[in-house]
Design an enzyme around this catalytic site. Structure first.
Site, mmCIF file in Angstrom:
data_model
loop_
_atom_site.group_PDB
_atom_site.id
_atom_site.type_symbol
_atom_site.label_atom_id
_atom_site.label_comp_id
_atom_site.label_asym_id
_atom_site.label_seq_id
_atom_site.Cartn_x
_atom_site.Cartn_y
_atom_site.Cartn_z
ATOM 1 C CD GLU A 142 -2.873 -3.466 6.019
ATOM 2 O OE1 GLU A 142 -3.768 -2.868 5.402
ATOM 3 O OE2 GLU A 142 -2.476 -4.617 5.734
ATOM 4 N NE ARG A 158 -4.682 -8.848 -6.438
ATOM 5 C CZ ARG A 158 -5.663 -8.308 -7.160
ATOM 6 N NH1 ARG A 158 -5.568 -8.248 -8.471
ATOM 7 N NH2 ARG A 158 -6.732 -7.832 -6.576
ATOM 8 C CG HIS A 182 1.391 -6.570 3.506
ATOM 9 N ND1 HIS A 182 1.603 -5.308 3.011
ATOM 10 C CD2 HIS A 182 0.049 -6.788 3.392
ATOM 11 C CE1 HIS A 182 0.449 -4.774 2.632
ATOM 12 N NE2 HIS A 182 -0.513 -5.663 2.851
ATOM 13 C CG HIS A 189 -1.625 -1.251 1.490
ATOM 14 N ND1 HIS A 189 -2.504 -1.799 0.589
ATOM 15 C CD2 HIS A 189 -1.592 -2.103 2.555
ATOM 16 C CE1 HIS A 189 -2.994 -2.928 1.079
ATOM 17 N NE2 HIS A 189 -2.444 -3.129 2.262
#
Length: 283
Positions: free
Chosen positions: A117, A192, A172, A101
């Site tokens: 996050e 992705r 991740h 991200h």
């Protein structure tokens, strides 16, 4: 002026192909799709909007509450026009893609929404985050072509109750068998990198390489500050409260709070200017 009340919302479900059935079975929910990959517990986005489930605001959207009540909901001095966090429960029957991200910096330079996050593990399974050693773009591309990209990442066999920190820019993936409570910035920008050999889903390699921190080898597993304070970031903090008796919690005028009951899977938004919140015994 009348104070706000603690707020419960209708979950927004996502039926991605890698999802399972534990959100339904573990928390006794009867309205989930099959498969059910994610439950967006609190969300203020065009593609998914929380609606109050009960009480005097029943049927009202979270964004309407943010616009109408501002600081009374969010906290003293807060001027956001949408809710700043997105709260999820994730059930990964199969692995999620290896992804990244944007950070605040890369989002400003290249676009997308910044997304930091954290994952709190409810049920076990492998997690992947950060590189084992500094890695080049060329080395990553070669591993993707050879379908072994996960071999470049740290594999974390986290235990139930442990937390991983995933700042923007950290590569991740969530492995199969994980049930996760996730706290994140309000963003849906996901690039992705690798999809475990699955066909048909688009990769976003150019965008991802603008975001990935190729020298990131930090241990993503969080060392709690103490028994109660699990993680503090620029965007949110995560605490764990265990009590053997009923508690009444007063609001904090500086900030909203969110309570997630680990056993029942119930999520409550506690506004900054709110009536007291009664917490039952248990986690």
């Amino acid at each position: 002026m009348q104070r706000l009340e603690p707020l419960k919302f209708k979950p927004v479900y996502r039926d991605y192909v890698w999802g399972g059935s534990r959100i339904q079975t573990k928390f006794g929910r009867k309205d989930t799709p099959s498969p059910c990959a994610e439950s967006w517990e609190i969300v203020d986005r065009p593609e998914g909007m929380s609606v109050v489930a009960e009480g005097r605001f029943a049927g009202t959207t979270l964004n309407d509450l943010v616009v109408l009540y501002g600081e009374k909901l969010l906290g003293r001095g807060r001027k956001e026009r949408r809710f700043p966090l997105l709260i999820k429960v994730i059930d990964a029957k199969e692995p999620l893609s290896v992804q990244v991200h944007p950070s605040e910096e890369s989002a400003e330079r290249f676009g997308g929404e910044p997304k930091t996050e954290a994952w709190h593990l409810l049920e076990g399974g492998p997690l992947y985050a950060s590189f084992k050693r500094p890695t080049s773009k060329e080395e990553l591309f070669r591993a993707i072509q050879e379908e072994r990209a996960e071999k470049l990442l740290q594999k974390i066999d986290a235990r139930v109750g442990e937390t991983l920190f995933i700042p923007g820019g950290r590569i991740h993936a969530i492995g199969p068998g994980c049930l996760i409570f996730e706290v994140q910035q309000n963003s849906n920008s996901t690039f992705r990198v690798y999809d475990w050999g699955r066909k048909g889903r688009e990769l976003h390699l150019d965008e991802a390489c603008n975001c990935i921190k190729f020298d990131d080898t930090a241990n993503p597993l969080v060392k709690p500050l103490d028994e109660a304070n699990l993680l503090a970031t620029l965007f949110f903090t995560i605490q764990k409260l265990e009590t053997a008796e009923r508690l009444q919690v007063e609001c904090d005028p500086e900030t909203f709070q969110i309570f997630f009951h680990l056993e029942r899977g119930e999520t409550t938004l506690f506004p900054a200017d709110s009536e007291p919140l009664d917490l039952s015994a248990g986690s």
